[in-house]
Design a protein around this motif. Structure first.
Motif, PDB file in Angstrom:
ATOM      1  N   SER A 163       0.954  -1.691   0.037  1.00  0.00           N
ATOM      2  CA  SER A 163       0.070   0.203   0.137  1.00  0.00           C
ATOM      3  C   SER A 163       0.585   1.593   0.262  1.00  0.00           C
ATOM      4  O   SER A 163       0.238   2.169  -0.576  1.00  0.00           O
ATOM      5  N   PHE A 164       2.049   1.143   0.103  1.00  0.00           N
ATOM      6  CA  PHE A 164       2.832   2.925  -0.146  1.00  0.00           C
ATOM      7  C   PHE A 164       3.350   2.041  -1.317  1.00  0.00           C
ATOM      8  O   PHE A 164       4.407   1.547  -2.016  1.00  0.00           O
ATOM      9  N   LYS A 165       2.706   3.451  -2.056  1.00  0.00           N
ATOM     10  CA  LYS A 165       3.007   3.874  -3.381  1.00  0.00           C
ATOM     11  C   LYS A 165       5.205   4.251  -3.611  1.00  0.00           C
ATOM     12  O   LYS A 165       5.019   4.490  -4.294  1.00  0.00           O
ATOM     13  N   ARG A 166       5.296   5.123  -2.735  1.00  0.00           N
ATOM     14  CA  ARG A 166       6.349   5.776  -3.151  1.00  0.00           C
ATOM     15  C   ARG A 166       7.901   4.251  -2.606  1.00  0.00           C
ATOM     16  O   ARG A 166       8.986   4.703  -2.736  1.00  0.00           O
ATOM     17  N   ILE A 167       7.127   3.196  -1.285  1.00  0.00           N
ATOM     18  CA  ILE A 167       7.860   2.433  -1.362  1.00  0.00           C
ATOM     19  C   ILE A 167       8.116   1.152  -1.960  1.00  0.00           C
ATOM     20  O   ILE A 167       7.747   0.711  -2.844  1.00  0.00           O
ATOM     21  N   THR A 168      10.184   1.178  -2.682  1.00  0.00           N
ATOM     22  CA  THR A 168      10.008   0.039  -3.729  1.00  0.00           C
ATOM     23  C   THR A 168      11.119  -1.040  -3.429  1.00  0.00           C
ATOM     24  O   THR A 168      11.620  -0.567  -2.233  1.00  0.00           O
ATOM     25  N   THR A 176      13.381   0.973  -0.565  1.00  0.00           N
ATOM     26  CA  THR A 176      13.790   1.908  -1.042  1.00  0.00           C
ATOM     27  C   THR A 176      12.826   3.743  -1.245  1.00  0.00           C
ATOM     28  O   THR A 176      11.501   2.702  -2.176  1.00  0.00           O
ATOM     29  N   ILE A 177      12.907   4.619  -1.909  1.00  0.00           N
ATOM     30  CA  ILE A 177      12.501   5.047  -2.314  1.00  0.00           C
ATOM     31  C   ILE A 177      11.982   5.671  -4.125  1.00  0.00           C
ATOM     32  O   ILE A 177      13.443   5.577  -4.590  1.00  0.00           O
ATOM     33  N   ARG A 178      10.847   4.955  -4.212  1.00  0.00           N
ATOM     34  CA  ARG A 178      10.594   5.410  -5.906  1.00  0.00           C
ATOM     35  C   ARG A 178      11.429   4.380  -6.325  1.00  0.00           C
ATOM     36  O   ARG A 178      12.115   4.513  -8.205  1.00  0.00           O
ATOM     37  N   GLY A 179      12.329   3.209  -6.307  1.00  0.00           N
ATOM     38  CA  GLY A 179      13.539   2.998  -7.300  1.00  0.00           C
ATOM     39  C   GLY A 179      14.595   3.087  -7.451  1.00  0.00           C
ATOM     40  O   GLY A 179      14.999   3.007  -7.961  1.00  0.00           O
ATOM     41  N   MET A 180      14.936   4.594  -6.321  1.00  0.00           N
ATOM     42  CA  MET A 180      16.056   4.796  -6.333  1.00  0.00           C
ATOM     43  C   MET A 180      16.887   4.484  -5.212  1.00  0.00           C
ATOM     44  O   MET A 180      16.785   3.051  -4.823  1.00  0.00           O
ATOM     45  N   ARG A 181      18.228   4.690  -5.747  1.00  0.00           N
ATOM     46  CA  ARG A 181      19.100   4.238  -5.067  1.00  0.00           C
ATOM     47  C   ARG A 181      19.497   4.726  -2.868  1.00  0.00           C
ATOM     48  O   ARG A 181      20.274   5.070  -2.501  1.00  0.00           O
ATOM     49  N   TRP A 182      18.473   4.856  -2.498  1.00  0.00           N
ATOM     50  CA  TRP A 182      17.165   5.375  -1.534  1.00  0.00           C
ATOM     51  C   TRP A 182      16.443   4.818  -0.508  1.00  0.00           C
ATOM     52  O   TRP A 182      15.617   4.729  -0.607  1.00  0.00           O
ATOM     53  N   PRO A 183      17.818   3.740   0.047  1.00  0.00           N
ATOM     54  CA  PRO A 183      17.337   2.789   1.046  1.00  0.00           C
ATOM     55  C   PRO A 183      15.858   3.684   2.000  1.00  0.00           C
ATOM     56  O   PRO A 183      16.703   4.603   2.650  1.00  0.00           O
ATOM     57  N   VAL A 184      15.770   3.344   2.728  1.00  0.00           N
ATOM     58  CA  VAL A 184      14.475   3.956   3.662  1.00  0.00           C
ATOM     59  C   VAL A 184      15.216   4.317   5.063  1.00  0.00           C
ATOM     60  O   VAL A 184      14.940   4.923   6.109  1.00  0.00           O
ATOM     61  N   GLU A 185      16.208   2.737   5.132  1.00  0.00           N
ATOM     62  CA  GLU A 185      16.783   2.901   6.327  1.00  0.00           C
ATOM     63  C   GLU A 185      17.811   4.105   6.459  1.00  0.00           C
ATOM     64  O   GLU A 185      18.491   4.894   7.578  1.00  0.00           O
ATOM     65  N   VAL A 186      18.402   4.732   5.422  1.00  0.00           N
ATOM     66  CA  VAL A 186      19.252   5.542   5.495  1.00  0.00           C
ATOM     67  C   VAL A 186      18.756   7.417   5.799  1.00  0.00           C
ATOM     68  O   VAL A 186      19.009   8.265   6.482  1.00  0.00           O
ATOM     69  N   LEU A 187      17.648   7.248   5.012  1.00  0.00           N
ATOM     70  CA  LEU A 187      16.173   8.753   5.544  1.00  0.00           C
ATOM     71  C   LEU A 187      16.170   8.195   6.939  1.00  0.00           C
ATOM     72  O   LEU A 187      16.156   9.981   7.490  1.00  0.00           O
ATOM     73  N   LEU A 188      15.968   7.280   6.990  1.00  0.00           N
ATOM     74  CA  LEU A 188      15.816   7.115   8.826  1.00  0.00           C
ATOM     75  C   LEU A 188      16.686   7.482  10.006  1.00  0.00           C
ATOM     76  O   LEU A 188      16.837   8.275  10.836  1.00  0.00           O
ATOM     77  N   ASP A 189      17.798   7.233   9.065  1.00  0.00           N
ATOM     78  CA  ASP A 189      19.439   7.467   9.862  1.00  0.00           C
ATOM     79  C   ASP A 189      19.433   9.032  10.108  1.00  0.00           C
ATOM     80  O   ASP A 189      19.913   9.792  11.318  1.00  0.00           O
ATOM     81  N   ASP A 227       8.424  11.507   0.132  1.00  0.00           N
ATOM     82  CA  ASP A 227       8.669  10.495   0.656  1.00  0.00           C
ATOM     83  C   ASP A 227       9.624   9.952   1.961  1.00  0.00           C
ATOM     84  O   ASP A 227       9.128   9.154   2.277  1.00  0.00           O
ATOM     85  N   ILE A 228       9.746  11.307   2.284  1.00  0.00           N
ATOM     86  CA  ILE A 228      10.419  10.860   3.551  1.00  0.00           C
ATOM     87  C   ILE A 228       9.377  10.320   4.357  1.00  0.00           C
ATOM     88  O   ILE A 228       9.536   9.668   5.377  1.00  0.00           O
ATOM     89  N   LEU A 229       8.064  11.560   4.751  1.00  0.00           N
ATOM     90  CA  LEU A 229       6.518  11.367   5.450  1.00  0.00           C
ATOM     91  C   LEU A 229       6.379   9.309   5.227  1.00  0.00           C
ATOM     92  O   LEU A 229       6.027   8.790   6.161  1.00  0.00           O
ATOM     93  N   GLU A 230       6.399   9.094   3.574  1.00  0.00           N
ATOM     94  CA  GLU A 230       6.023   7.983   3.653  1.00  0.00           C
ATOM     95  C   GLU A 230       7.227   6.938   4.240  1.00  0.00           C
ATOM     96  O   GLU A 230       6.797   6.092   4.477  1.00  0.00           O
ATOM     97  N   ALA A 231       8.585   6.358   4.414  1.00  0.00           N
ATOM     98  CA  ALA A 231       9.201   6.470   4.819  1.00  0.00           C
ATOM     99  C   ALA A 231       8.980   6.289   6.174  1.00  0.00           C
ATOM    100  O   ALA A 231       9.342   4.917   6.806  1.00  0.00           O
ATOM    101  N   LEU A 232       8.309   7.327   7.337  1.00  0.00           N
ATOM    102  CA  LEU A 232       8.818   7.335   8.543  1.00  0.00           C
ATOM    103  C   LEU A 232       7.405   6.114   8.357  1.00  0.00           C
ATOM    104  O   LEU A 232       7.232   4.765   9.757  1.00  0.00           O
ATOM    105  N   LYS A 233       5.927   6.417   7.848  1.00  0.00           N
ATOM    106  CA  LYS A 233       4.914   5.745   7.482  1.00  0.00           C
ATOM    107  C   LYS A 233       4.989   4.566   7.653  1.00  0.00           C
ATOM    108  O   LYS A 233       4.947   3.054   8.071  1.00  0.00           O
ATOM    109  N   PHE A 234       5.642   3.941   6.329  1.00  0.00           N
ATOM    110  CA  PHE A 234       6.892   2.354   6.357  1.00  0.00           C
ATOM    111  C   PHE A 234       7.397   1.732   7.244  1.00  0.00           C
ATOM    112  O   PHE A 234       7.262   0.826   7.624  1.00  0.00           O
TER     113      PHE A 234
END
Length: 72
Positions: free
Chosen positions: A3-8, A19-32, A54-61
């Protein structure tokens, strides 16, 4: 967690980590970055390829991952 459209999750990108939108941005890096004290605004200023959503969805994820629910 589909259900998370920005998380792939793609085994070809970042070893299959969320990651965020298929980019090389892992959710864990944003959290860090957030945990280190950076604000959302500072992250967006330093990394213009990211969007606030992207950041808000990473937090929700992350929250959903910990609680075991599909969406929040």
């Amino acid at each position: 967690m589909n259900s998370f459209k920005r998380i792939t999750i793609d085994p070809e990108i970042c070893h299959g980590k969320p990651t965020i939108r298929g980019m090389r941005w892992p959710v864990e890096v944003l959290l860090d970055l957030l945990a280190s004290g950076m604000s959302i605004e500072e992250i967006l200023e330093d990394h213009p390829e990211l969007e606030r959503e992207d950041i808000l969805e990473a937090l929700k994820f992350a929250r959903a991952s910990l609680s075991g629910v599909e969406e929040l």
